[in-house]
Design a protein around this motif. Structure first.
Motif, PDB file in Angstrom:
ATOM      1  N   GLU A 179      20.498   5.130  -2.765  1.00  0.00           N
ATOM      2  CA  GLU A 179      21.046   4.192  -1.262  1.00  0.00           C
ATOM      3  C   GLU A 179      20.030   3.351  -1.270  1.00  0.00           C
ATOM      4  OE1 GLU A 179      23.911   4.498  -0.102  1.00  0.00           O
ATOM      5  OE2 GLU A 179      24.479   6.204  -1.459  1.00  0.00           O
ATOM      6  N   PRO A 180      20.337   2.038  -0.477  1.00  0.00           N
ATOM      7  CA  PRO A 180      19.655   1.004  -0.535  1.00  0.00           C
ATOM      8  C   PRO A 180      18.237   1.326   0.462  1.00  0.00           C
ATOM      9  CG  PRO A 180      21.716   0.311  -0.127  1.00  0.00           C
ATOM     10  CD  PRO A 180      21.871   1.951  -0.100  1.00  0.00           C
ATOM     11  N   ARG A 181      18.385   1.953   1.597  1.00  0.00           N
ATOM     12  CA  ARG A 181      17.201   2.508   2.194  1.00  0.00           C
ATOM     13  C   ARG A 181      16.186   3.160   1.229  1.00  0.00           C
ATOM     14  NH1 ARG A 181      14.870   6.559   5.263  1.00  0.00           N
ATOM     15  NH2 ARG A 181      14.018   5.842   7.351  1.00  0.00           N
ATOM     16  N   ASP A 182      16.776   4.107   0.243  1.00  0.00           N
ATOM     17  CA  ASP A 182      15.746   4.980  -0.676  1.00  0.00           C
ATOM     18  C   ASP A 182      15.348   3.812  -1.751  1.00  0.00           C
ATOM     19  OD1 ASP A 182      16.103   7.286   0.832  1.00  0.00           O
ATOM     20  OD2 ASP A 182      17.910   7.771  -0.287  1.00  0.00           O
ATOM     21  N   GLU A 183      16.033   2.628  -1.696  1.00  0.00           N
ATOM     22  CA  GLU A 183      15.593   1.950  -2.936  1.00  0.00           C
ATOM     23  C   GLU A 183      14.388   1.182  -2.335  1.00  0.00           C
ATOM     24  OE1 GLU A 183      18.872  -0.619  -3.826  1.00  0.00           O
ATOM     25  OE2 GLU A 183      19.490   0.752  -5.611  1.00  0.00           O
ATOM     26  N   VAL A 184      14.441   0.748  -0.903  1.00  0.00           N
ATOM     27  CA  VAL A 184      13.340   0.174  -0.272  1.00  0.00           C
ATOM     28  C   VAL A 184      11.772   1.209  -0.491  1.00  0.00           C
ATOM     29  CG1 VAL A 184      12.352  -0.506   1.961  1.00  0.00           C
ATOM     30  CG2 VAL A 184      14.848  -0.987   1.283  1.00  0.00           C
ATOM     31  N   LEU A 185      12.263   2.436   0.078  1.00  0.00           N
ATOM     32  CA  LEU A 185      10.991   3.360  -0.131  1.00  0.00           C
ATOM     33  C   LEU A 185      10.405   3.378  -1.369  1.00  0.00           C
ATOM     34  CD1 LEU A 185      12.492   6.192   2.217  1.00  0.00           C
ATOM     35  CD2 LEU A 185      10.753   4.279   2.707  1.00  0.00           C
ATOM     36  N   ALA A 186      11.292   3.505  -2.339  1.00  0.00           N
ATOM     37  CA  ALA A 186      10.883   3.643  -3.960  1.00  0.00           C
ATOM     38  C   ALA A 186      10.219   2.223  -4.470  1.00  0.00           C
ATOM     39  CB  ALA A 186      12.154   3.957  -4.652  1.00  0.00           C
ATOM     40  N   ALA A 187      10.580   1.147  -3.917  1.00  0.00           N
ATOM     41  CA  ALA A 187       9.974  -0.069  -4.141  1.00  0.00           C
ATOM     42  C   ALA A 187       8.658  -0.061  -3.537  1.00  0.00           C
ATOM     43  CB  ALA A 187      10.780  -1.127  -3.807  1.00  0.00           C
ATOM     44  N   ALA A 188       8.678   0.212  -2.144  1.00  0.00           N
ATOM     45  CA  ALA A 188       7.216   0.290  -1.386  1.00  0.00           C
ATOM     46  C   ALA A 188       6.223   0.963  -1.885  1.00  0.00           C
ATOM     47  CB  ALA A 188       7.640   0.363  -0.085  1.00  0.00           C
ATOM     48  N   ALA A 189       6.669   2.068  -2.461  1.00  0.00           N
ATOM     49  CA  ALA A 189       5.847   3.160  -2.874  1.00  0.00           C
ATOM     50  C   ALA A 189       5.050   2.631  -4.285  1.00  0.00           C
ATOM     51  CB  ALA A 189       6.562   4.663  -3.389  1.00  0.00           C
ATOM     52  N   GLU A 190       5.780   2.087  -4.993  1.00  0.00           N
ATOM     53  CA  GLU A 190       5.145   1.187  -6.135  1.00  0.00           C
ATOM     54  C   GLU A 190       4.394   0.306  -5.885  1.00  0.00           C
ATOM     55  OE1 GLU A 190       6.543  -0.894 -10.350  1.00  0.00           O
ATOM     56  OE2 GLU A 190       8.108  -0.039  -8.901  1.00  0.00           O
ATOM     57  N   LEU A 191       4.682  -0.765  -5.023  1.00  0.00           N
ATOM     58  CA  LEU A 191       3.931  -1.730  -4.552  1.00  0.00           C
ATOM     59  C   LEU A 191       2.806  -1.464  -3.772  1.00  0.00           C
ATOM     60  CD1 LEU A 191       6.978  -4.073  -3.874  1.00  0.00           C
ATOM     61  CD2 LEU A 191       5.346  -4.358  -5.766  1.00  0.00           C
ATOM     62  N   PHE A 192       3.066  -0.496  -2.988  1.00  0.00           N
ATOM     63  CA  PHE A 192       1.724  -0.301  -2.075  1.00  0.00           C
ATOM     64  C   PHE A 192       0.695   0.400  -2.920  1.00  0.00           C
ATOM     65  CE2 PHE A 192       4.395   0.512   2.164  1.00  0.00           C
ATOM     66  CZ  PHE A 192       4.410  -0.878   1.994  1.00  0.00           C
ATOM     67  N   THR A 193       1.097   1.410  -3.926  1.00  0.00           N
ATOM     68  CA  THR A 193       0.222   1.920  -4.581  1.00  0.00           C
ATOM     69  C   THR A 193      -0.381   1.025  -5.784  1.00  0.00           C
ATOM     70  OG1 THR A 193       1.833   3.218  -5.969  1.00  0.00           O
ATOM     71  CG2 THR A 193       0.800   4.404  -3.997  1.00  0.00           C
ATOM     72  N   VAL A 194       0.323   0.144  -6.198  1.00  0.00           N
ATOM     73  CA  VAL A 194      -0.132  -0.536  -7.493  1.00  0.00           C
ATOM     74  C   VAL A 194      -0.734  -1.860  -6.944  1.00  0.00           C
ATOM     75  CG1 VAL A 194       0.495  -1.707  -9.506  1.00  0.00           C
ATOM     76  CG2 VAL A 194       1.622   0.538  -8.943  1.00  0.00           C
ATOM     77  N   ARG A 195      -0.196  -2.396  -5.985  1.00  0.00           N
ATOM     78  CA  ARG A 195      -0.764  -3.937  -5.510  1.00  0.00           C
ATOM     79  C   ARG A 195      -1.702  -3.711  -4.397  1.00  0.00           C
ATOM     80  NH1 ARG A 195       4.125  -8.184  -5.985  1.00  0.00           N
ATOM     81  NH2 ARG A 195       4.662  -7.970  -8.224  1.00  0.00           N
ATOM     82  N   GLY A 196      -1.340  -2.713  -3.595  1.00  0.00           N
ATOM     83  CA  GLY A 196      -2.133  -2.551  -2.368  1.00  0.00           C
ATOM     84  C   GLY A 196      -1.170  -3.095  -1.063  1.00  0.00           C
ATOM     85  N   TYR A 197      -1.525  -2.217  -0.202  1.00  0.00           N
ATOM     86  CA  TYR A 197      -0.634  -2.307   1.005  1.00  0.00           C
ATOM     87  C   TYR A 197      -0.567  -4.016   1.642  1.00  0.00           C
ATOM     88  CZ  TYR A 197       1.248  -1.592   5.926  1.00  0.00           C
ATOM     89  OH  TYR A 197       1.832  -1.605   7.043  1.00  0.00           O
ATOM     90  N   THR A 198      -1.963  -4.244   1.908  1.00  0.00           N
ATOM     91  CA  THR A 198      -2.157  -5.379   2.633  1.00  0.00           C
ATOM     92  C   THR A 198      -1.672  -6.681   1.626  1.00  0.00           C
ATOM     93  OG1 THR A 198      -4.247  -5.748   1.824  1.00  0.00           O
ATOM     94  CG2 THR A 198      -3.874  -4.647   3.876  1.00  0.00           C
ATOM     95  N   ALA A 199      -1.544  -6.489   0.393  1.00  0.00           N
ATOM     96  CA  ALA A 199      -1.116  -7.630  -0.285  1.00  0.00           C
ATOM     97  C   ALA A 199       0.464  -7.467  -0.749  1.00  0.00           C
ATOM     98  CB  ALA A 199      -1.843  -7.472  -1.918  1.00  0.00           C
ATOM     99  N   THR A 200       1.008  -6.743  -0.021  1.00  0.00           N
ATOM    100  CA  THR A 200       2.477  -6.693  -0.466  1.00  0.00           C
ATOM    101  C   THR A 200       3.310  -6.898   0.953  1.00  0.00           C
ATOM    102  OG1 THR A 200       2.332  -4.731  -1.528  1.00  0.00           O
ATOM    103  CG2 THR A 200       4.326  -4.981  -0.766  1.00  0.00           C
ATOM    104  N   SER A 201       4.204  -7.872   0.740  1.00  0.00           N
ATOM    105  CA  SER A 201       5.010  -8.285   1.666  1.00  0.00           C
ATOM    106  C   SER A 201       6.304  -7.698   1.914  1.00  0.00           C
ATOM    107  CB  SER A 201       5.207  -9.810   1.628  1.00  0.00           C
ATOM    108  OG  SER A 201       6.031 -10.082   0.574  1.00  0.00           O
TER     109      SER A 201
END
Length: 228
Positions: A23-45
């Motif tokens: 679902e779209p909400r879960d897609e947001v969480l999956a995308a954020a999980a990848e970006l936060f752990t790979v790019r970093g939290y502060t570097a992710t908008s």
């Protein structure tokens, strides 16, 4: 003359993602999980998260009120399953407390080792200390109390005074969560072996003698298999 194409129901997307079944909400969480752990939290908008999820940025705010809310949901998701297991094990009177403690440590470590992204590494973010993450800290504190309750019920734990019990609980809890750092240093480490070694080491920290480990490990594994 071209025939108008039928419109899809739902919020508009910026781009198509591979069919994930989420679902779209879960897609947001999956995308954020990848970006936060790979790019970093502060570097992710939030814009970057929305684009990765295939949504417009405005649509993301339909599900979360900002980046902190997304992070809070991800962090709570690393604790809730372990807390459910812990509550069950605390009330499971037919098994020894030592075996139940082994099962909790193993289950908790396996959860932190599992999944495509090392979300536990986000525990150390300075932003997590703010009041916005009070829910995460509350759930985590309840999980830690379950560790303390099981430890106190063991034969070694019963001999500890309140200060020693609190210290030993801190050591047990910290040992289990140390798999986060091991996973970050060695992502290829066998997750099942790491969870088992962590649970074994936890019982030794609790004061269980080495000669009892094999028996308690088998008992703890039976508990987890029955719950599974």
């Amino acid at each position: 003359m071209t025939t108008p194409t039928s419109r899809r129901v739902g919020r508009p997307r910026v781009q198509e993602r591979p069919a994930s079944g989420l679902e779209p909400r879960d897609e947001v969480l999956a995308a954020a999980a990848e970006l936060f752990t790979v790019r970093g939290y502060t570097a992710t908008s939030t814009r970057t998260i929305a684009e990765r999820a295939g949504l417009r940025q405005a649509s993301l705010y339909h599900y979360f009120d900002g980046k902190e809310a997304i992070l809070a949901e991800l962090l709570e998701g690393t604790v809730r399953p372990s807390l459910e297991v812990a509550r069950h094990l605390v009330s499971e009177a037919e098994a020894t407390p030592e075996a139940r403690l082994w099962a909790l440590c193993h289950s908790d470590a396996a959860l932190l080792c599992g999944g495509p992204h090392n979300l536990g590494a986000l525990y150390l973010l300075p932003e997590v200390r703010t009041d916005h993450f009070a829910g995460f800290h509350r759930i985590r504190a309840e999980l830690k109390r379950c560790y303390a309750e099981l430890l106190a019920a063991t034969e070694p734990g019963a001999a500890l005074d309140a200060d020693d019990l609190a210290l030993r609980t801190d050591l047990l809890f910290g040992l289990t969560e140390s798999v986060i750092l091991i996973r970050r240093a060695d992502p290829a480490r066998d997750q099942r072996a790491l969870a088992t070694a962590t649970a074994d080491a936890a019982l030794r920290v609790a004061g269980v003698p080495q000669r009892s480990l094999a028996r308690l490990r088998r008992e703890g594994q039976r508990l987890l298999a029955a719950d599974g």
